[in-house]
Motif scaffolding. Structure first.
Motif, PDB file in Angstrom:
ATOM      1  N   LEU A   2       0.655  -1.257  -0.032  1.00 25.49           N
ATOM      2  CA  LEU A   2       0.056   0.107   0.154  1.00 25.49           C
ATOM      3  C   LEU A   2       0.791   1.303   0.039  1.00 25.49           C
ATOM      4  O   LEU A   2       2.143   1.200   0.626  1.00 25.49           O
ATOM      5  N   ALA A   3       0.285   2.344  -0.477  1.00 24.03           N
ATOM      6  CA  ALA A   3       1.074   3.521  -0.481  1.00 24.03           C
ATOM      7  C   ALA A   3       0.189   4.438   0.739  1.00 24.03           C
ATOM      8  O   ALA A   3      -0.920   4.051   1.106  1.00 24.03           O
ATOM      9  N   ARG A   4       0.917   5.481   1.268  1.00 23.35           N
ATOM     10  CA  ARG A   4       0.339   6.099   2.368  1.00 23.35           C
ATOM     11  C   ARG A   4      -0.830   6.931   2.133  1.00 23.35           C
ATOM     12  O   ARG A   4      -1.812   6.969   3.119  1.00 23.35           O
ATOM     13  N   ALA A   5      -1.202   7.143   0.747  1.00 23.17           N
ATOM     14  CA  ALA A   5      -2.440   7.586   0.348  1.00 23.17           C
ATOM     15  C   ALA A   5      -3.743   6.636   0.593  1.00 23.17           C
ATOM     16  O   ALA A   5      -4.972   7.096   0.927  1.00 23.17           O
ATOM     17  N   ASP A   6      -3.268   5.472   0.949  1.00 21.85           N
ATOM     18  CA  ASP A   6      -4.327   4.355   1.094  1.00 21.85           C
ATOM     19  C   ASP A   6      -4.778   4.180   2.496  1.00 21.85           C
ATOM     20  O   ASP A   6      -5.708   3.553   2.730  1.00 21.85           O
ATOM     21  N   ILE A   7      -4.077   5.068   3.415  1.00 16.50           N
ATOM     22  CA  ILE A   7      -4.218   4.771   4.726  1.00 16.50           C
ATOM     23  C   ILE A   7      -5.132   6.102   5.338  1.00 16.50           C
ATOM     24  O   ILE A   7      -4.566   7.201   4.844  1.00 16.50           O
ATOM     25  N   ARG A   8      -6.185   5.967   5.890  1.00 20.41           N
ATOM     26  CA  ARG A   8      -6.855   7.216   6.320  1.00 20.41           C
ATOM     27  C   ARG A   8      -6.235   7.807   7.477  1.00 20.41           C
ATOM     28  O   ARG A   8      -6.197   9.024   7.632  1.00 20.41           O
ATOM     29  N   ALA A   9      -5.755   7.182   8.445  1.00 22.75           N
ATOM     30  CA  ALA A   9      -5.131   7.794   9.676  1.00 22.75           C
ATOM     31  C   ALA A   9      -4.298   6.679  10.381  1.00 22.75           C
ATOM     32  O   ALA A   9      -4.767   5.464  10.302  1.00 22.75           O
ATOM     33  N   ILE A  10      -3.592   7.078  10.959  1.00 22.37           N
ATOM     34  CA  ILE A  10      -2.628   6.263  12.030  1.00 22.37           C
ATOM     35  C   ILE A  10      -3.268   6.479  13.689  1.00 22.37           C
ATOM     36  O   ILE A  10      -3.315   7.717  14.064  1.00 22.37           O
ATOM     37  N   GLY A  11      -3.693   5.490  14.276  1.00 19.04           N
ATOM     38  CA  GLY A  11      -3.972   5.676  15.851  1.00 19.04           C
ATOM     39  C   GLY A  11      -2.601   5.306  16.438  1.00 19.04           C
ATOM     40  O   GLY A  11      -2.236   4.062  16.466  1.00 19.04           O
ATOM     41  N   ALA A  12      -2.220   6.159  16.998  1.00 16.29           N
ATOM     42  CA  ALA A  12      -0.868   5.906  17.837  1.00 16.29           C
ATOM     43  C   ALA A  12      -1.148   6.169  19.474  1.00 16.29           C
ATOM     44  O   ALA A  12      -1.306   7.179  20.023  1.00 16.29           O
ATOM     45  N   HIS A  13      -0.905   5.014  20.283  1.00 12.67           N
ATOM     46  CA  HIS A  13      -1.176   4.909  21.596  1.00 12.67           C
ATOM     47  C   HIS A  13      -0.078   5.888  22.441  1.00 12.67           C
ATOM     48  O   HIS A  13      -0.186   6.688  23.398  1.00 12.67           O
ATOM     49  N   GLY A  14       1.043   5.721  21.968  1.00 14.24           N
ATOM     50  CA  GLY A  14       2.139   6.207  22.814  1.00 14.24           C
ATOM     51  C   GLY A  14       2.560   5.276  23.987  1.00 14.24           C
ATOM     52  O   GLY A  14       1.886   4.047  24.218  1.00 14.24           O
ATOM     53  N   GLN A  15       3.443   5.697  24.612  1.00 14.29           N
ATOM     54  CA  GLN A  15       3.956   4.951  25.712  1.00 14.29           C
ATOM     55  C   GLN A  15       3.709   5.590  27.151  1.00 14.29           C
ATOM     56  O   GLN A  15       4.070   6.745  27.406  1.00 14.29           O
ATOM     57  N   THR A  16       2.865   4.929  28.012  1.00 12.94           N
ATOM     58  CA  THR A  16       2.420   5.397  29.069  1.00 12.94           C
ATOM     59  C   THR A  16       3.573   5.324  30.221  1.00 12.94           C
ATOM     60  O   THR A  16       4.028   4.411  30.473  1.00 12.94           O
ATOM     61  N   VAL A  17       3.870   6.665  30.790  1.00 10.29           N
ATOM     62  CA  VAL A  17       4.832   6.675  31.596  1.00 10.29           C
ATOM     63  C   VAL A  17       4.373   6.887  33.079  1.00 10.29           C
ATOM     64  O   VAL A  17       5.028   6.796  34.052  1.00 10.29           O
ATOM     65  N   ARG A  18       3.340   7.879  33.148  1.00  9.33           N
ATOM     66  CA  ARG A  18       2.675   8.121  34.470  1.00  9.33           C
ATOM     67  C   ARG A  18       1.068   7.845  34.175  1.00  9.33           C
ATOM     68  O   ARG A  18       0.509   8.393  33.030  1.00  9.33           O
ATOM     69  N   HIS A  19       0.437   7.421  35.289  1.00 11.84           N
ATOM     70  CA  HIS A  19      -0.966   7.415  35.132  1.00 11.84           C
ATOM     71  C   HIS A  19      -1.795   7.571  36.622  1.00 11.84           C
ATOM     72  O   HIS A  19      -1.705   6.709  37.405  1.00 11.84           O
ATOM     73  N   ARG A  20      -2.086   8.683  36.698  1.00 14.92           N
ATOM     74  CA  ARG A  20      -2.792   9.005  37.917  1.00 14.92           C
ATOM     75  C   ARG A  20      -4.152   9.827  37.821  1.00 14.92           C
ATOM     76  O   ARG A  20      -4.039  10.883  38.110  1.00 14.92           O
ATOM     77  N   PRO A  21      -4.917   9.245  37.070  1.00 12.96           N
ATOM     78  CA  PRO A  21      -6.457   9.917  37.021  1.00 12.96           C
ATOM     79  C   PRO A  21      -6.831  10.183  38.610  1.00 12.96           C
ATOM     80  O   PRO A  21      -7.069   9.365  39.183  1.00 12.96           O
ATOM     81  N   GLY A  22      -7.683  11.338  38.389  1.00 11.67           N
ATOM     82  CA  GLY A  22      -8.307  11.800  39.703  1.00 11.67           C
ATOM     83  C   GLY A  22      -7.488  12.125  40.827  1.00 11.67           C
ATOM     84  O   GLY A  22      -7.899  12.484  42.004  1.00 11.67           O
ATOM     85  N   ALA A  23      -6.139  11.824  40.787  1.00 13.10           N
ATOM     86  CA  ALA A  23      -5.311  12.229  41.829  1.00 13.10           C
ATOM     87  C   ALA A  23      -4.724  13.690  41.939  1.00 13.10           C
ATOM     88  O   ALA A  23      -5.016  14.303  41.057  1.00 13.10           O
ATOM     89  N   PHE A  24      -4.365  13.937  43.053  1.00 13.07           N
ATOM     90  CA  PHE A  24      -3.708  15.342  43.449  1.00 13.07           C
ATOM     91  C   PHE A  24      -4.908  16.329  43.432  1.00 13.07           C
ATOM     92  O   PHE A  24      -4.915  17.223  44.459  1.00 13.07           O
TER      93      PHE A  24
END
Length: 374
Positions: free
Chosen positions: A90-112
């Motif tokens: 495939l070519a890049r034009a064949d892809i609508r979008a990339i979903g990239a999660h990234g690397q979680t290094v901190r996860h403190r929902p609701g804290a502080f």
């Protein structure tokens, strides 16, 4: 399937196991079925893995180091994208979008401050520049802003991809952390993080054998479970907290383990490994039986499916429940989470909600993600 009615998205996932990047190309069609047409995986360079692991805890010059690690991670992402395109012809034009999660290094929902935060390192702008494809990133922060945990996000995907089986089923992802998705026969879904998985197992294996992971769980399988230690580990308050809940290396890290070894420091390392495997199994089994005792089948995905000791332990801990990998549902276990972020990218592009408030605790459905145009 007619490709004229299908849209192609790439999903990229690097999880808390810190072993590397998995990527897929997904074709989504209005008239179903969705399908994965390409898969690629790339290990992290040792230096990047070490830096990402170090950035999970406070240290010197964090902002500078995190920015450079994000750049390096995005270059690895770009390599995986190129491998996927080459594999699929495939070519890049064949892809609508990339979903990239990234690397979680901190996860403190609701804290502080009552809102907290979740932080996934990457440089989506650099990824868009390197690939020439639109990138969707930062999937978790909107859910956190809406009062949610920002995790787990996969139950909504699991419902769309695996729902409608007519049975009460559950999915268990065994990455660095374990998380459950519950799909009752009557429809709907819920889910939550259930405890540690490969994060502690890999750490202990690396510390005592020099290997990054315990292949097939063979080393730990040669040890004996220490019942008193297992019971002590299971006293962690997180296990008894009600859902919605999520966790990560902020809690289940080497410091947490060392603090709980205490009087068990004389235990043989292989026996501790066996006990950590039992902890992963028991935490997941108890969570499943407590939340959905009528479950008929449990399908497992993530790197933990390659650990035969974990899979055997789950089958033994859940008599009467079918235990298999998601391969039985038509999607190989190493592809599930990457496919989830392709799905989430599509939801964002189409301005559709990507979270499941029953799983994250958010105030309501939200469109997740930030878009970086090609």
């Amino acid at each position: 399937m007619s490709t004229g009615t299908a849209s192609r998205y790439i999903g990229l996932m690097s999880g808390t196991s810190l072993d590397g990047v998995d990527g897929v190309i997904c074709e989504f069609s209005q008239d179903r079925p969705h399908r994965v047409t390409a898969f690629a995986s790339l290990d992290f360079p040792a230096s990047l893995r070490a830096e990402l692991l170090a950035l999970n805890t406070p240290g010197d010059n964090e902002l500078h180091r995190a920015a450079l690690a994000a750049n390096a991670l995005s270059r690895v992402y770009a390599q995986v994208v190129q491998a996927l395109l080459s594999q699929g012809g495939l070519a890049r034009a064949d892809i609508r979008a990339i979903g990239a999660h990234g690397q979680t290094v901190r996860h403190r929902p609701g804290a502080f401050d009552g809102t907290g935060y979740t932080l996934q390192l990457q440089n989506p702008a650099l990824l868009a520049e390197r690939t020439g494809i639109e990138v969707v990133a930062d999937f978790r922060s909107r859910d956190v802003a809406a009062g949610g945990q920002g995790a787990p996000l996969v139950p909504a995907f699991h419902l769309d991809w695996f729902g409608g089986s007519g049975r009460d089923i559950a999915l268990l992802n065994l990455g660095g952390i374990g998380n459950l998705s519950l799909l009752p026969a009557g429809g709907g879904a819920s889910g939550f993080d259930c405890g540690p998985a490969n994060a502690l197992l890999d750490h202990w294996c690396q510390r005592h054998t020099g290997r990054n992971y315990d292949a097939d769980g063979a080393w730990g399988a040669g040890g004996r479970i220490v019942p008193a230690l297992l019971e002590s580990l299971l006293q962690e308050p997180f296990f008894s907290q009600p859902a919605p809940k999520s966790t990560g290396r902020d809690l289940f890290n080497p410091g947490w383990l060392d603090a709980r070894l205490g009087s068990f420091m004389d235990a043989a390392p292989v026996d501790v490994q066996a006990t950590l495997a039992a902890l992963t199994v028991q935490a997941a089994a108890q969570a499943l039986l407590g939340a959905a005792p009528g479950t008929q089948a449990l399908y497992v995905c993530g790197g933990g499916t390659l650990n035969g000791a974990l899979m055997q332990g789950l089958a033994q801990a859940l008599p009467g429940i079918e235990v298999a990998s998601t391969e039985a549902l038509g999607l190989p276990p190493q592809q599930v989470e990457a496919a989830a972020f392709a799905w989430l990218a599509r939801r964002c592009v189409e301005r559709l909600p990507g979270n499941l408030p029953a799983a994250t605790g958010a105030a309501g459905p939200r469109v997740l993600g930030a878009i970086y145009p090609a």
